[in-house]
Design an enzyme around this catalytic site. Sequence first.
Site, short mmCIF file in Angstrom:
data_model
loop_
_atom_site.label_atom_id
_atom_site.label_comp_id
_atom_site.label_asym_id
_atom_site.label_seq_id
_atom_site.Cartn_x
_atom_site.Cartn_y
_atom_site.Cartn_z
N GLY A 275 95.31 38.33 -6.17
CA GLY A 275 95.24 36.99 -6.25
C GLY A 275 94.50 36.20 -5.02
O GLY A 275 93.26 36.17 -4.73
N ARG A 276 95.52 36.43 -3.74
CA ARG A 276 95.09 35.75 -2.53
C ARG A 276 93.64 36.32 -1.99
O ARG A 276 92.83 35.57 -1.50
CB ARG A 276 96.15 36.15 -1.26
CG ARG A 276 96.00 35.46 -0.16
CD ARG A 276 96.86 36.01 0.75
NE ARG A 276 98.18 36.24 0.45
CZ ARG A 276 99.27 35.44 0.75
NH1 ARG A 276 99.02 34.35 1.14
NH2 ARG A 276 100.50 35.46 0.21
N CYS A 343 107.71 12.11 4.72
CA CYS A 343 108.92 11.93 5.61
C CYS A 343 109.88 13.25 5.58
O CYS A 343 110.89 13.37 5.13
CB CYS A 343 109.61 10.82 5.14
SG CYS A 343 108.61 9.38 4.60
N GLU A 344 109.25 14.07 6.33
CA GLU A 344 110.14 15.25 6.46
C GLU A 344 109.29 16.12 7.80
O GLU A 344 108.27 15.95 8.04
CB GLU A 344 109.97 16.34 5.49
CG GLU A 344 109.97 16.06 4.25
CD GLU A 344 111.22 16.90 3.53
OE1 GLU A 344 111.81 17.79 4.14
OE2 GLU A 344 111.49 16.41 2.31
N TYR A 371 97.07 29.67 -3.11
CA TYR A 371 98.35 29.09 -2.96
C TYR A 371 98.48 27.92 -2.23
O TYR A 371 99.21 27.51 -1.68
CB TYR A 371 99.32 29.93 -2.20
CG TYR A 371 99.57 31.40 -2.99
CD1 TYR A 371 100.00 31.49 -4.42
CD2 TYR A 371 98.85 32.65 -2.50
CE1 TYR A 371 99.88 32.85 -5.10
CE2 TYR A 371 98.92 33.59 -3.33
CZ TYR A 371 99.70 33.82 -4.45
OH TYR A 371 99.51 34.97 -5.10
N1 LLP Z 1 101.04 40.27 -9.34
C1 LLP Z 1 102.27 39.70 -9.18
C2 LLP Z 1 103.15 40.13 -10.35
C3 LLP Z 1 102.71 38.65 -8.39
O1 LLP Z 1 104.03 38.07 -8.49
C4 LLP Z 1 101.71 38.31 -7.52
C5 LLP Z 1 102.01 37.39 -6.30
C6 LLP Z 1 100.16 38.79 -7.71
C7 LLP Z 1 100.13 39.66 -8.50
C8 LLP Z 1 99.40 38.39 -6.57
O2 LLP Z 1 99.42 38.78 -5.29
P1 LLP Z 1 98.66 38.64 -3.96
O3 LLP Z 1 97.26 39.51 -4.58
O4 LLP Z 1 97.98 37.01 -4.25
O5 LLP Z 1 99.41 38.77 -2.87
N2 LLP Z 1 102.91 31.61 -2.57
C9 LLP Z 1 102.99 32.68 -1.57
C10 LLP Z 1 102.68 34.15 -2.37
C11 LLP Z 1 103.41 34.38 -3.51
C12 LLP Z 1 102.88 35.49 -4.39
C13 LLP Z 1 103.56 35.62 -5.56
N3 LLP Z 1 103.29 36.72 -6.33
C14 LLP Z 1 102.08 32.31 -0.57
O6 LLP Z 1 101.42 31.21 -0.54
O7 LLP Z 1 101.93 33.37 0.60
#
Ligand code: LLP
Length: 416
Positions: A275-276, A343-344, A371
């Site tokens: 993802g990221r 307001c936080e 994200y």
């Molecule tokens: N697969 C599953 C089952 C997941 O839960 C996630 C992310 C991914 C793949 C993708 O992971 P990545 O490649 O993006 O690390 N909101 C948080 C990150 C939460 C990630 C949740 N799961 C942040 O802003 O750092």
Amino acid sequence: MNAFHYHHDQLQVEDLPLADIAREFGTPCFVYSAEALTKAFTAYQNAFSALDPLICYAIKANSNLSILQLFARLGAGFDIVSGGELARVLAAGARADKIVFSGVGKSAAEMKMALEAGIHCFNIESVNELLRLNEVAGKLGLKAPVSLRVNPNVDAMTHPYISTGLKDNKFGIAFDMAFDVYREAAALPNLQVTGIDCHIGSQLTDASPLVEALDRLLALIDRLDEAGITLQHVDIGGGLGIRYSDETPPDLAAYASQIEQRLAGRALKLVMEPGRSLVGNAGVLLTQVEYLKLGESKNFAVVDAAMNDLLRPSLYSAYHGILPVEQHANLSPLLCDVVGPICESSDFLGKNRELAVKEGDLLAVMSAGAYGSTMSSNYNTRTRAAEVLVSGKETRLIRRRETLDELLANEKALLQ
Ligand code: LLP
């Protein structure tokens, strides 16, 4: 060259000054580089080319329809976690047979939607979810393809809120129980056991826990094979980190070669869910300084973006670089916190930054492609920001700024 770079004193995205985008579309505004998105995806494809993997982009990181389409055209599959995300990827024209469905709480209605669409696989996280899927598939006269998300009990060594592969996390089926759960799954009439998956956490700066997790999965795969349960794919999840400040993210080629070594000679299709790392550094949040507030012990740059636009600093104390869109050589820098109007006290985008800025200047909050918009909200009745995709000198508004009318449309006042 980095998609976001200075040209003389102006911060640009690709060939376009960010100031032009702010002028045309207003602030706050997420700006993405098509080139950076494409490069990030093709880097995965190239690193893993020998394995011909199914790269399922985890759309929770950024689910804008245009971004989904861009990745779909490059050959991506998608990792989704809700019926809403399923609707999104289908609306973007994705192929259903390249979709994996993750998440601990799939409802019967979501399972039905995904079965009818014909997705590649359900990543199942508990016995009761398995039983429910069997029932839903039976009612539809379908066989549901399943993978079990196994929790390998490996420490991802990342922020506790985004660490998911330890025994105490709510995710996956405990490693020691997984063999028995596979046997149970194989005996259910409306399921077809096709794979195994894991995802141990996010923003990993060391790939060794990911490789360790794969080793555990492979040992289980062998045991299952001996018991007559042969899996067709292994899904190693996502999790590779990006550089926000001075981190050194794992080298993709080195990671790929470790995976390649382990899968050599096995008839296992590789699936992954990044993802990221596909979107994080392909986007910034553009914001304008409303006020400089000089205090007794602290200075503040009050900007027009806030925690409702980018929650990561407030939620995880996450660091995002903050750069002036125009550099002023003759202005002395001010040590300040960059804060929003909400307001936080936790409404900050950055703390203790040295910024040579004046009121009305624009700032770019860096690494906001992942994200960012997907975690945004309407807190303090703030409309969601616009999103713009840039390619060369071309801009495309891929999400119009929300209007106040839209925001109030679903509510009913007692008296009209
Ligand atoms: N697969 C599953 C089952 C997941 O839960 C996630 C992310 C991914 C793949 C993708 O992971 P990545 O490649 O993006 O690390 N909101 C948080 C990150 C939460 C990630 C949740 N799961 C942040 O802003 O750092």
